[in-house]
Design a protein around this motif. Sequence first.
Motif, PDB file in Angstrom:
ATOM      1  N   SER A  96       1.000  -0.400  -9.046  1.00  0.00           N
ATOM      2  CA  SER A  96      -0.178   0.458  -9.242  1.00  0.00           C
ATOM      3  C   SER A  96      -0.338   1.481  -8.123  1.00  0.00           C
ATOM      4  O   SER A  96      -1.050   2.471  -8.287  1.00  0.00           O
ATOM      5  CB  SER A  96      -1.447  -0.396  -9.350  1.00  0.00           C
ATOM      6  OG  SER A  96      -1.683  -1.111  -8.154  1.00  0.00           O
ATOM      7  N   MET A  97       0.348   1.271  -6.989  1.00  0.00           N
ATOM      8  CA  MET A  97       0.274   2.234  -5.898  1.00  0.00           C
ATOM      9  C   MET A  97       1.068   3.499  -6.199  1.00  0.00           C
ATOM     10  O   MET A  97       0.991   4.476  -5.453  1.00  0.00           O
ATOM     11  CB  MET A  97       0.784   1.608  -4.596  1.00  0.00           C
ATOM     12  CG  MET A  97       0.040   0.355  -4.165  1.00  0.00           C
ATOM     13  SD  MET A  97      -1.757   0.561  -4.082  1.00  0.00           S
ATOM     14  CE  MET A  97      -1.908   1.738  -2.761  1.00  0.00           C
ATOM     15  N   LYS A 106      -0.673   7.118  -4.400  1.00  0.00           N
ATOM     16  CA  LYS A 106      -1.387   6.160  -3.545  1.00  0.00           C
ATOM     17  C   LYS A 106      -0.476   5.520  -2.498  1.00  0.00           C
ATOM     18  O   LYS A 106      -0.907   5.244  -1.381  1.00  0.00           O
ATOM     19  CB  LYS A 106      -2.065   5.094  -4.406  1.00  0.00           C
ATOM     20  CG  LYS A 106      -3.236   5.624  -5.215  1.00  0.00           C
ATOM     21  CD  LYS A 106      -4.074   4.505  -5.828  1.00  0.00           C
ATOM     22  CE  LYS A 106      -3.359   3.774  -6.919  1.00  0.00           C
ATOM     23  NZ  LYS A 106      -4.212   2.767  -7.588  1.00  0.00           N
ATOM     24  N   SER A 194      -5.014  -1.351   0.415  1.00  0.00           N
ATOM     25  CA  SER A 194      -4.644  -1.703  -0.952  1.00  0.00           C
ATOM     26  C   SER A 194      -5.547  -0.953  -1.918  1.00  0.00           C
ATOM     27  O   SER A 194      -6.574  -0.390  -1.518  1.00  0.00           O
ATOM     28  CB  SER A 194      -4.796  -3.221  -1.153  1.00  0.00           C
ATOM     29  OG  SER A 194      -4.626  -3.600  -2.496  1.00  0.00           O
ATOM     30  N   ASP A 195      -5.159  -0.952  -3.203  1.00  0.00           N
ATOM     31  CA  ASP A 195      -6.087  -0.434  -4.218  1.00  0.00           C
ATOM     32  C   ASP A 195      -6.933  -1.552  -4.818  1.00  0.00           C
ATOM     33  O   ASP A 195      -7.800  -1.298  -5.650  1.00  0.00           O
ATOM     34  CB  ASP A 195      -5.348   0.335  -5.309  1.00  0.00           C
ATOM     35  CG  ASP A 195      -4.289  -0.495  -6.032  1.00  0.00           C
ATOM     36  OD1 ASP A 195      -4.205  -1.721  -5.759  1.00  0.00           O
ATOM     37  OD2 ASP A 195      -3.548   0.064  -6.850  1.00  0.00           O
ATOM     38  N   GLN A 219      -9.566   0.712   0.830  1.00  0.00           N
ATOM     39  CA  GLN A 219      -9.168   0.833  -0.571  1.00  0.00           C
ATOM     40  C   GLN A 219      -8.672   2.254  -0.831  1.00  0.00           C
ATOM     41  O   GLN A 219      -9.372   3.228  -0.562  1.00  0.00           O
ATOM     42  CB  GLN A 219     -10.342   0.524  -1.498  1.00  0.00           C
ATOM     43  CG  GLN A 219      -9.975   0.609  -2.980  1.00  0.00           C
ATOM     44  CD  GLN A 219     -11.191   0.606  -3.888  1.00  0.00           C
ATOM     45  OE1 GLN A 219     -12.317   0.883  -3.441  1.00  0.00           O
ATOM     46  NE2 GLN A 219     -10.985   0.324  -5.168  1.00  0.00           N
ATOM     47  N   VAL A 220      -7.467   2.370  -1.347  1.00  0.00           N
ATOM     48  CA  VAL A 220      -6.899   3.665  -1.710  1.00  0.00           C
ATOM     49  C   VAL A 220      -7.116   3.878  -3.211  1.00  0.00           C
ATOM     50  O   VAL A 220      -6.737   3.029  -4.027  1.00  0.00           O
ATOM     51  CB  VAL A 220      -5.395   3.726  -1.366  1.00  0.00           C
ATOM     52  CG1 VAL A 220      -4.808   5.064  -1.805  1.00  0.00           C
ATOM     53  CG2 VAL A 220      -5.188   3.519   0.132  1.00  0.00           C
ATOM     54  N   VAL A 221      -7.740   4.993  -3.560  1.00  0.00           N
ATOM     55  CA  VAL A 221      -8.077   5.267  -4.962  1.00  0.00           C
ATOM     56  C   VAL A 221      -7.639   6.677  -5.345  1.00  0.00           C
ATOM     57  O   VAL A 221      -7.421   7.534  -4.486  1.00  0.00           O
ATOM     58  CB  VAL A 221      -9.592   5.112  -5.227  1.00  0.00           C
ATOM     59  CG1 VAL A 221     -10.082   3.720  -4.866  1.00  0.00           C
ATOM     60  CG2 VAL A 221     -10.385   6.168  -4.462  1.00  0.00           C
ATOM     61  N   ASP A 222      -7.526   6.886  -6.644  1.00  0.00           N
ATOM     62  CA  ASP A 222      -7.307   8.223  -7.191  1.00  0.00           C
ATOM     63  C   ASP A 222      -8.471   8.547  -8.114  1.00  0.00           C
ATOM     64  O   ASP A 222      -8.905   7.668  -8.876  1.00  0.00           O
ATOM     65  CB  ASP A 222      -5.985   8.281  -7.958  1.00  0.00           C
ATOM     66  CG  ASP A 222      -5.678   9.692  -8.455  1.00  0.00           C
ATOM     67  OD1 ASP A 222      -5.115  10.482  -7.679  1.00  0.00           O
ATOM     68  OD2 ASP A 222      -6.022  10.001  -9.619  1.00  0.00           O
ATOM     69  N   GLU A 225      -8.709   7.382 -11.755  1.00  0.00           N
ATOM     70  CA  GLU A 225      -8.952   5.987 -12.098  1.00  0.00           C
ATOM     71  C   GLU A 225     -10.399   5.771 -12.527  1.00  0.00           C
ATOM     72  O   GLU A 225     -10.733   4.735 -13.111  1.00  0.00           O
ATOM     73  CB  GLU A 225      -8.628   5.087 -10.904  1.00  0.00           C
ATOM     74  CG  GLU A 225      -7.148   5.074 -10.553  1.00  0.00           C
ATOM     75  CD  GLU A 225      -6.860   4.316  -9.270  1.00  0.00           C
ATOM     76  OE1 GLU A 225      -5.957   3.464  -9.296  1.00  0.00           O
ATOM     77  OE2 GLU A 225      -7.526   4.577  -8.255  1.00  0.00           O
ATOM     78  N   GLN A 266     -15.923  -1.302  -9.297  1.00  0.00           N
ATOM     79  CA  GLN A 266     -16.060  -0.908  -7.902  1.00  0.00           C
ATOM     80  C   GLN A 266     -17.237  -1.616  -7.233  1.00  0.00           C
ATOM     81  O   GLN A 266     -17.148  -2.040  -6.077  1.00  0.00           O
ATOM     82  CB  GLN A 266     -16.240   0.611  -7.806  1.00  0.00           C
ATOM     83  CG  GLN A 266     -16.114   1.187  -6.402  1.00  0.00           C
ATOM     84  CD  GLN A 266     -14.721   1.052  -5.842  1.00  0.00           C
ATOM     85  OE1 GLN A 266     -13.766   0.842  -6.580  1.00  0.00           O
ATOM     86  NE2 GLN A 266     -14.594   1.155  -4.526  1.00  0.00           N
ATOM     87  N   THR A 285      -6.856   9.883  -2.844  1.00  0.00           N
ATOM     88  CA  THR A 285      -5.621  10.660  -2.772  1.00  0.00           C
ATOM     89  C   THR A 285      -5.894  12.146  -2.598  1.00  0.00           C
ATOM     90  O   THR A 285      -5.002  12.895  -2.192  1.00  0.00           O
ATOM     91  CB  THR A 285      -4.787  10.458  -4.051  1.00  0.00           C
ATOM     92  OG1 THR A 285      -5.579  10.826  -5.197  1.00  0.00           O
ATOM     93  CG2 THR A 285      -4.343   9.004  -4.196  1.00  0.00           C
TER      94      THR A 285
END
Length: 306
Positions: A96-97, A106, A194-195, A219-222, A225, A266, A285
Amino acid sequence: MAGAGALTPAALTPERLLRRLEWRVVRRLDGRLQGDYRTLFRGSGVDVTDLREYEPGDDLRHIDWNVTARMDEPYVREYVEDRDVTAWLLLDRSPSMGFGPVDRRKHLVVAEVAATVARILARGGNRVGAVLFDAEVERVVPPGHGRTQVLRILEHLLREPQPADGARRPTDLAVPLRAALGLVRRRSLVVLVSDFIGEPGWERPLGMLARRHDVVAVQVVDPREFELPSAGTMWVEDAETGEQILVDTDDPGFRERLRAAAQERQATLSAGVRTAGTDLHVVGTDEDLVRALARIAELRRRRAVR
């Protein structure tokens, strides 16, 4: 690459990425944050040097209740800040990254965050190690000193993930967290990047880790999402399991349900991290890395003085 200059994935090498980060991120952080900002990525030291009477504004967590009971007055412990710190980076390499813009997915943001934090700490003579994981622990990089250690971590991070058995399995964050509980003995800084997409049940090991160490959860997000663009009917795939479904992104009802589900997920995630005893810091991102890390440092500073 927001905050670190534009590089195509094919052009990335550990040395090139670290140079860009040193010039465009670390250098800018030097001018943006007051004092020796590496200490903002960690908590107070653990060596007690003295006891004194409580004064308004003191951290209630530092009250020595045994002495307070004997003296019938509140007393607090004074600590000396450690001269160095050992940091462990828990870095998500799951499928998923790979989501996000072509030039800044990500997994690249994970590499940026990890390299910047590691370089900041390494400059002060601190040791940094890493645990890379997907569905299981992929690699452990023992703690080391200096710029060479940062490059060593980046070298592993920039390699294409290769599942051992070729099968796709959902990420289980509890696996690297339990591994860290066994690896990290002395009180350390633990940075989890992590996401947080994966199996439930990570809250308890995260809480156990936070009780023993200073834990930073990133938390890494786009943005996509949380809200898909209107682009007609398309197949979408779950990167963790490979499951595919056909969706109509032009359907306002579908987009609204997706947005509501993402917001609910979230909120549940943030509550779980808080329950575990730490805070959730979100990095997008599409976000400038300097602003993101400065925000994390400021939030941690405020939390430390509460």
